[in-house]
Motif scaffolding. Sequence first.
Motif, PDB file in Angstrom:
ATOM      1  N   TYR A 184       0.825  -1.202   0.000  1.00 14.61           N
ATOM      2  CA  TYR A 184       0.000   0.000   0.000  1.00 14.61           C
ATOM      3  C   TYR A 184       0.863   1.256   0.000  1.00 14.61           C
ATOM      4  O   TYR A 184       0.555   2.231  -0.688  1.00 14.61           O
ATOM      5  N   GLY A 185       1.954   1.245   0.765  1.00 13.99           N
ATOM      6  CA  GLY A 185       2.822   2.417   0.820  1.00 13.99           C
ATOM      7  C   GLY A 185       3.438   2.766  -0.514  1.00 13.99           C
ATOM      8  O   GLY A 185       3.710   3.935  -0.802  1.00 13.99           O
ATOM      9  N   GLU A 186       3.651   1.745  -1.369  1.00 10.56           N
ATOM     10  CA  GLU A 186       4.249   1.982  -2.678  1.00 10.56           C
ATOM     11  C   GLU A 186       3.235   2.399  -3.727  1.00 10.56           C
ATOM     12  O   GLU A 186       3.578   3.074  -4.695  1.00 10.56           O
ATOM     13  N   ILE A 187       1.967   2.028  -3.544  1.00  9.78           N
ATOM     14  CA  ILE A 187       0.999   2.166  -4.629  1.00  9.78           C
ATOM     15  C   ILE A 187      -0.104   3.176  -4.345  1.00  9.78           C
ATOM     16  O   ILE A 187      -0.874   3.532  -5.248  1.00  9.78           O
ATOM     17  N   TYR A 188      -0.222   3.684  -3.113  1.00  9.36           N
ATOM     18  CA  TYR A 188      -1.411   4.456  -2.768  1.00  9.36           C
ATOM     19  C   TYR A 188      -1.597   5.694  -3.640  1.00  9.36           C
ATOM     20  O   TYR A 188      -2.735   6.119  -3.894  1.00  9.36           O
ATOM     21  N   GLU A 189      -0.507   6.288  -4.119  1.00  7.27           N
ATOM     22  CA  GLU A 189      -0.645   7.494  -4.930  1.00  7.27           C
ATOM     23  C   GLU A 189      -1.320   7.212  -6.271  1.00  7.27           C
ATOM     24  O   GLU A 189      -1.832   8.115  -6.920  1.00  7.27           O
ATOM     25  N   ASP A 190      -1.328   5.941  -6.700  1.00 10.18           N
ATOM     26  CA  ASP A 190      -2.002   5.571  -7.945  1.00 10.18           C
ATOM     27  C   ASP A 190      -3.495   5.349  -7.754  1.00 10.18           C
ATOM     28  O   ASP A 190      -4.242   5.250  -8.729  1.00 10.18           O
ATOM     29  N   LEU A 191      -3.932   5.223  -6.503  1.00  6.95           N
ATOM     30  CA  LEU A 191      -5.344   4.946  -6.227  1.00  6.95           C
ATOM     31  C   LEU A 191      -6.118   6.253  -6.216  1.00  6.95           C
ATOM     32  O   LEU A 191      -6.257   6.916  -5.200  1.00  6.95           O
ATOM     33  N   VAL A 192      -6.616   6.618  -7.374  1.00  9.85           N
ATOM     34  CA  VAL A 192      -7.291   7.897  -7.538  1.00  9.85           C
ATOM     35  C   VAL A 192      -8.783   7.739  -7.280  1.00  9.85           C
ATOM     36  O   VAL A 192      -9.305   6.632  -7.150  1.00  9.85           O
ATOM     37  N   SER A 193      -9.475   8.868  -7.200  1.00  9.99           N
ATOM     38  CA  SER A 193     -10.918   8.861  -7.030  1.00  9.99           C
ATOM     39  C   SER A 193     -11.567   8.005  -8.114  1.00  9.99           C
ATOM     40  O   SER A 193     -11.233   8.092  -9.282  1.00  9.99           O
ATOM     41  N   GLY A 194     -12.506   7.151  -7.700  1.00 10.87           N
ATOM     42  CA  GLY A 194     -13.162   6.253  -8.640  1.00 10.87           C
ATOM     43  C   GLY A 194     -12.558   4.866  -8.661  1.00 10.87           C
ATOM     44  O   GLY A 194     -13.162   3.935  -9.200  1.00 10.87           O
ATOM     45  N   SER A 195     -11.350   4.697  -8.081  1.00 15.30           N
ATOM     46  CA  SER A 195     -10.762   3.361  -7.990  1.00 15.30           C
ATOM     47  C   SER A 195     -11.630   2.477  -7.102  1.00 15.30           C
ATOM     48  O   SER A 195     -12.278   2.958  -6.174  1.00 15.30           O
TER      49      SER A 195
END
Length: 789
Positions: free
Chosen positions: A335-346
Amino acid sequence: MKVKRIWAALLTAALMASLAVLPAGAVPSSFSDIADEETAVNADILRLMGVVSGIGDNQFYPEGTLTRAQFCTMVVNFLQRGKEAARYTSRTVFSDVGSTHWARGYVNLAAAIPVKEGEGNVPLVSGVGNGKFMPDSEITMAEAVTILLRALGYSGEHAGAVWPQGYMDLARSIDMTKGMSISPYAAITRAQAAQLFVNALKCKNASNEVYYTTLGTVGSGKSIILEVNAKTEDGTAWGAIRAVTGASSEAHLPANGSGNPLSLQGRRGELVFNSQKEIITFIPDNSSATVVILDDDARSTSIKGVGGQQYSIPKGAPVYVADPEEVSGYKESTYGEIYEDLVSGSQVTMYSENGKITTVFASIPGTVISTDAVVVRGHATAATFHQLTGGVTNFTVTKAGQPIRLSDIQEYDVVTYDKVANTLLVSDLRLTCVYADALPGTRNPETIRMLDTEFDVLPSAWESMGSYRLGDSVTLLLTTDGKVAGMAPPSGATRSTAVGVVDGGTAKIFLPNGRTLELKGKLAESSNMDGRLVIFSGGKDAINASRLSERRGPGDYQIYNKKLGSYTVANKVRIYEQISSGAMVAIDIKDLPMGVVPADRIASYHQNTSGIVDYIVLDNVTGNAYEYGMMVSNTVSNTIEGEDGEPSTTTTHTTWSLLRGTDGGFSFHETMGYSGRSGGMVGVVTKKIRDTDKPGIATVIQLTEIKNVKAEQFFESQDVQYIRVNGRNYRVADGVECCNAVNGSRYAKENWLGQTDSADRLRMIQNYSDNLTIYVDPVGEQVRIIVAN
């Protein structure tokens, strides 16, 4: 038989919402008459094993009782020995189980299976005396428990001499009767029998081994069932079960039972395989699955759902993100590596066990790939999508990431189906252009060529394309990911809705899935369109771009309520900001001021065919349209040699450049004047100058200087940095520029910090000095530049 890996494009990762989107009171099950979730799961586990198949017409009859012959048959299949039963039909063991009895082979086989007791053996079943079995009598709880205990290798030497109490006590001690309260002498129902068998799967046998682990090879880790009743890759059969273990996704056929255990879809547990990698059984664990559609971009330790719920996620939690380019369909991360890719609507599915998150699956907008579609004509009903969904009717419907009703779907909308998420994805994307070419031909083409751009064609489009010839003007009806689902004649009802932007002379269409489609053709001559929102259409030789109609805001933009006046704002709304010079830039919703943008700052907006606001243009709200740095003057000398003995003449003029650390800055075209002072901290909007790479100056704003700021005045809230000065909180811009002038000059390029991550620059500048000067833009009132003195 192991089914080859499913085409990665069909894997939509963690869209496990099929368990979450059912109507109230509905329970997913392969049997239509089960209303209890626990019974549904138990029955489907046994159906997968081949232990039960129902009573016909897809009915389980959970309240019905079982006969002794039926239970005996279930036990034989539970032991995975059902295929041997046919060999036992020719003999007579019990006088009342004759040659015409349907269960003769199973009863005789059960009577032949030995169970060790003392120095000898006893049969798994021994009848009721006098050579009879009473196959059609109801089986009691005590009889059922006794037979199942013997199937696990237990006998009288384990249970004692007192029947049935000794066997009931033994069953209770190994959790075989866990969750059950029934008299030993009562007839057992089919639902109770299912519970008993599933409990027995997890019990230890007489050899102290957990029974399900003795049936075959347990998978290498916990698996999540993504899809049931999947089609085999060669297209010859249905019934495969697709599961993911870690980042590896594979599909397998069941060894003995049915591959359509609907209640197991989305559940996490252990799979057991035979030597052919066929599935023998699945044992769900105690994980609970929570499905969340993000209302905002994920933060470093938490996410927020559409309903406002907050969920904390540890940075080390394993996350599997849908990625069609990966062989498995997933990219493994934390999660720490990928959270910035989880945008609104994910869409995020979190699995937790004993209060701890064990696994997270995520699908980011733009990863679902269309393979079939329906073009809506007239009024849409559930029957409209019967073939698309395979008869499923309890789906959800989304448009621009926003849940809508079936009645909100409009004529000529294109609908695709995300099977694992059980969601209809609606697109109103249309592009009017000239039909230029088709490959391999105009009959059933795989791709077509328009505006020098190739479009993939879905088979569902072939029928509507049949009446058009090359050279005709047509309207393409496109899916959320830009595939052709149909053609229609250009008209008011099918006008082009292809909103996009002109970027450096290139036409880019915004797709409903959040990605862009670049048109390769040549843009028609148009003035001042670069960087602006436009609607694209196409003629024979060029792409036409017309400005998006300006519509002043109908009311305040309520960011968290997702309302523009009374209109609903899409989850995937695209937001742009313009300034007085006409420049326009994309804005991240997280950069907007807290709460509300006033109506008088809404320059324009756009609604899709269902009336949902999908584009908003703001009027100079955040200040993000500017590029920030320090203006520096440069004196340029130009010497002209004299002719015929005349002296040389030298002229000088001043040029300007913007100094900053992130990219070193840039110089403006020499014709550009600037009335401010050298060393001023500014925000600049540039403009293109014909026949040169150097930009011009369109607009300049002066930043407000605040001195004597201390490092202790910085604080963080919801992953955003702020500085508190004189009772006010100033947000630190994500791209803040930083200059270390403690032992040097702010005019020296090397003193401007060039780290890519603004958080690194911010941390370093606070370490250089406790005497900082900050510069705040007058538009969004964000800190754009920090200087250490």
